[in-house]
Design a protein around this motif. Sequence first.
Motif, PDB file in Angstrom:
ATOM      1  N   THR A   3       0.874  -1.156   0.150  1.00  0.00           N
ATOM      2  CA  THR A   3      -0.098  -0.138   0.039  1.00  0.00           C
ATOM      3  C   THR A   3       0.945   1.251   0.044  1.00  0.00           C
ATOM      4  O   THR A   3       0.551   2.214  -0.793  1.00  0.00           O
ATOM      5  CB  THR A   3      -0.977   0.011   1.217  1.00  0.00           C
ATOM      6  N   THR A   4       1.901   1.224   1.013  1.00  0.00           N
ATOM      7  CA  THR A   4       2.720   2.358   0.816  1.00  0.00           C
ATOM      8  C   THR A   4       3.344   2.691  -0.614  1.00  0.00           C
ATOM      9  O   THR A   4       3.481   3.715  -1.025  1.00  0.00           O
ATOM     10  CB  THR A   4       3.948   2.338   1.757  1.00  0.00           C
ATOM     11  N   SER A   5       3.783   1.474  -1.098  1.00  0.00           N
ATOM     12  CA  SER A   5       4.448   1.884  -2.549  1.00  0.00           C
ATOM     13  C   SER A   5       3.623   2.140  -3.502  1.00  0.00           C
ATOM     14  O   SER A   5       3.803   3.169  -4.413  1.00  0.00           O
ATOM     15  CB  SER A   5       5.248   0.437  -2.789  1.00  0.00           C
ATOM     16  N   SER A   6       2.098   1.770  -3.585  1.00  0.00           N
ATOM     17  CA  SER A   6       1.228   2.241  -4.405  1.00  0.00           C
ATOM     18  C   SER A   6       0.763   3.625  -4.241  1.00  0.00           C
ATOM     19  O   SER A   6       0.699   4.424  -5.117  1.00  0.00           O
ATOM     20  CB  SER A   6      -0.366   1.724  -4.023  1.00  0.00           C
ATOM     21  N   ILE A   7       0.804   4.138  -2.799  1.00  0.00           N
ATOM     22  CA  ILE A   7       0.393   5.390  -2.697  1.00  0.00           C
ATOM     23  C   ILE A   7       1.580   6.494  -3.034  1.00  0.00           C
ATOM     24  O   ILE A   7       1.466   7.325  -3.850  1.00  0.00           O
ATOM     25  CB  ILE A   7       0.227   5.773  -1.204  1.00  0.00           C
ATOM     26  N   ARG A   8       2.868   5.980  -3.038  1.00  0.00           N
ATOM     27  CA  ARG A   8       4.076   6.659  -3.272  1.00  0.00           C
ATOM     28  C   ARG A   8       4.271   6.858  -4.888  1.00  0.00           C
ATOM     29  O   ARG A   8       4.424   8.071  -5.162  1.00  0.00           O
ATOM     30  CB  ARG A   8       5.424   5.931  -2.802  1.00  0.00           C
ATOM     31  N   HIS A   9       3.676   5.888  -5.504  1.00  0.00           N
ATOM     32  CA  HIS A   9       3.698   6.088  -6.940  1.00  0.00           C
ATOM     33  C   HIS A   9       2.610   6.990  -7.618  1.00  0.00           C
ATOM     34  O   HIS A   9       2.645   7.437  -8.731  1.00  0.00           O
ATOM     35  CB  HIS A   9       3.625   4.567  -7.817  1.00  0.00           C
ATOM     36  N   GLN A  10       1.720   7.446  -6.569  1.00  0.00           N
ATOM     37  CA  GLN A  10       0.589   8.162  -7.112  1.00  0.00           C
ATOM     38  C   GLN A  10       0.965   9.652  -7.171  1.00  0.00           C
ATOM     39  O   GLN A  10       0.304  10.509  -7.601  1.00  0.00           O
ATOM     40  CB  GLN A  10      -0.677   8.017  -6.282  1.00  0.00           C
ATOM     41  N   ILE A  11       2.091   9.855  -6.280  1.00  0.00           N
ATOM     42  CA  ILE A  11       2.480  11.306  -5.846  1.00  0.00           C
ATOM     43  C   ILE A  11       3.388  11.564  -7.250  1.00  0.00           C
ATOM     44  O   ILE A  11       4.263  10.936  -7.460  1.00  0.00           O
ATOM     45  CB  ILE A  11       3.253  11.422  -4.733  1.00  0.00           C
ATOM     46  N   PRO A  12       3.094  12.719  -8.175  1.00  0.00           N
ATOM     47  CA  PRO A  12       3.891  13.030  -9.080  1.00  0.00           C
ATOM     48  C   PRO A  12       5.349  13.478  -8.482  1.00  0.00           C
ATOM     49  O   PRO A  12       5.666  13.741  -7.438  1.00  0.00           O
ATOM     50  CB  PRO A  12       3.153  14.396  -9.544  1.00  0.00           C
ATOM     51  N   PHE A  13       6.436  12.955  -9.452  1.00  0.00           N
ATOM     52  CA  PHE A  13       7.646  13.236  -8.977  1.00  0.00           C
ATOM     53  C   PHE A  13       8.094  14.471  -8.638  1.00  0.00           C
ATOM     54  O   PHE A  13       8.945  14.692  -7.775  1.00  0.00           O
ATOM     55  CB  PHE A  13       8.529  12.816 -10.407  1.00  0.00           C
ATOM     56  N   PRO A  14       7.803  15.706  -9.152  1.00  0.00           N
ATOM     57  CA  PRO A  14       8.091  16.944  -8.569  1.00  0.00           C
ATOM     58  C   PRO A  14       7.625  17.122  -7.244  1.00  0.00           C
ATOM     59  O   PRO A  14       8.123  18.123  -6.470  1.00  0.00           O
ATOM     60  CB  PRO A  14       7.548  18.163  -9.647  1.00  0.00           C
ATOM     61  N   GLU A  15       6.618  16.544  -6.771  1.00  0.00           N
ATOM     62  CA  GLU A  15       6.264  16.745  -5.295  1.00  0.00           C
ATOM     63  C   GLU A  15       6.700  15.832  -4.309  1.00  0.00           C
ATOM     64  O   GLU A  15       6.365  15.744  -3.145  1.00  0.00           O
ATOM     65  CB  GLU A  15       4.771  16.746  -5.369  1.00  0.00           C
ATOM     66  N   ARG A  16       7.394  14.713  -4.791  1.00  0.00           N
ATOM     67  CA  ARG A  16       7.964  13.745  -3.813  1.00  0.00           C
ATOM     68  C   ARG A  16       9.274  14.413  -2.980  1.00  0.00           C
ATOM     69  O   ARG A  16       9.674  15.340  -3.290  1.00  0.00           O
ATOM     70  CB  ARG A  16       8.539  12.563  -4.703  1.00  0.00           C
ATOM     71  N   ASP A  17       9.323  13.642  -1.883  1.00  0.00           N
ATOM     72  CA  ASP A  17      10.311  14.062  -0.806  1.00  0.00           C
ATOM     73  C   ASP A  17      11.587  13.936  -1.281  1.00  0.00           C
ATOM     74  O   ASP A  17      11.949  12.760  -1.894  1.00  0.00           O
ATOM     75  CB  ASP A  17      10.181  13.356   0.341  1.00  0.00           C
ATOM     76  N   PRO A  18      12.653  14.872  -1.236  1.00  0.00           N
ATOM     77  CA  PRO A  18      14.042  14.841  -1.975  1.00  0.00           C
ATOM     78  C   PRO A  18      14.754  13.807  -1.440  1.00  0.00           C
ATOM     79  O   PRO A  18      15.497  13.223  -2.005  1.00  0.00           O
ATOM     80  CB  PRO A  18      14.574  16.165  -1.503  1.00  0.00           C
ATOM     81  N   GLU A  19      14.479  13.340  -0.214  1.00  0.00           N
ATOM     82  CA  GLU A  19      15.290  12.242   0.452  1.00  0.00           C
ATOM     83  C   GLU A  19      14.551  10.947   0.133  1.00  0.00           C
ATOM     84  O   GLU A  19      15.118   9.827   0.519  1.00  0.00           O
ATOM     85  CB  GLU A  19      15.453  12.258   1.980  1.00  0.00           C
TER      86      GLU A  19
END
Length: 77
Positions: A3-19
Amino acid sequence: MSTTSSIRHQIPFPERDPEELLTLSEAADILRVPINTLRWWRQTGKGPDFFKIGRHLVTTVGDLRRYIREQRRHNHS
């Protein structure tokens, strides 16, 4: 896929945490290049920075963003 991986992939790359860590496969998907191209770039010192955690090669969202900016700047020079 978790589920965590699925949610992460729904977040657009520009909005992802730099770390956030990205696998070789995830970075290849973002850059739209084959995994073997990333492996070759790493071997020749031309690609984004990768490091190992255990047996896995990873990079961060921030490092990948920096690499993309450098490529854009280099190609506009």
